[in-house]
Scaffold this motif. Sequence first.
Motif, mmCIF file in Angstrom:
data_model
loop_
_atom_site.group_PDB
_atom_site.id
_atom_site.type_symbol
_atom_site.label_atom_id
_atom_site.label_comp_id
_atom_site.label_asym_id
_atom_site.label_seq_id
_atom_site.Cartn_x
_atom_site.Cartn_y
_atom_site.Cartn_z
ATOM 1 N N LYS A 11 0.862 -1.192 0.000
ATOM 2 C CA LYS A 11 0.000 0.000 0.000
ATOM 3 C C LYS A 11 0.891 1.232 0.000
ATOM 4 N N GLU A 55 -1.650 8.229 -3.212
ATOM 5 C CA GLU A 55 -2.940 7.731 -3.695
ATOM 6 C C GLU A 55 -3.800 8.879 -4.196
ATOM 7 N N GLY A 98 -3.631 -2.356 4.446
ATOM 8 C CA GLY A 98 -4.266 -2.182 3.155
ATOM 9 C C GLY A 98 -5.614 -1.512 3.212
#
Length: 234
Positions: free
Chosen positions: A46, A52, A122
């Motif tokens: 992750k 992200e 995650g």
Amino acid sequence: MYRVPTVIRVAAVAFVLSGLVYGQESPDTNRKVAGGGIQATGWQGKIDPDAEKAGQTVSDAKLVMEGKDLKVTTGPAITYWNPKNVAKGDYTVSATFTEPKFMNLNTHPHPYGIVIAGNDLGTGQQSYLYCAAYGSGNFIVRGFGPDAFQMNGRREASDAVHKAAGPGQPVTQDIAMQVKGDKVSCIINGTVVKTFDKSELVTAGKLKSTDGVYGLRFAHNTDAVVTNLKMTTP
């Protein structure tokens, strides 16, 4: 008028330049690693929330199994783990990290190290703790719970942490995290560089427990080879 001797002026300039190279971390853009992704059976990863939000994924970093070794190249900062790797009670998780070419992918030192106490990895509620070393002689102890939290001064110096001879030169660190009784310690090259009470760590906004999955942590734009990742118990 008093004039500063040339040798002092030269030394001062050298000191400033050294600080620019090793002391400051001007922002650099996350790379995208060609042929990236997780190429080690059973492993997951992750990237950090800011990456992200910028649209990057685990495919912008690379984890490859080469024999028994793990080769990591980043990309965005990332945490890797294998769900089968779980440590409970008193334990030590350790590995050797070799940066073949110090600062090969960046303009300043970036850290890498051991992750422990992983829970809900995650997910948006993940929690874990890591100790990571820089090839400049510094280290950092940090975690997510799920927001980031810091346990020591950023880039804290220690004589135990190996220093690369210079950019492009190799540097190796033996990094371990140990849970023993009510203490949690970061150990680098055989020396305990930081110890915390469990009560400082297992608390709201930090860790759910010191039991959990263990793995690896890499800052952005970094590459290193990880050997002999293992968990031992007393």
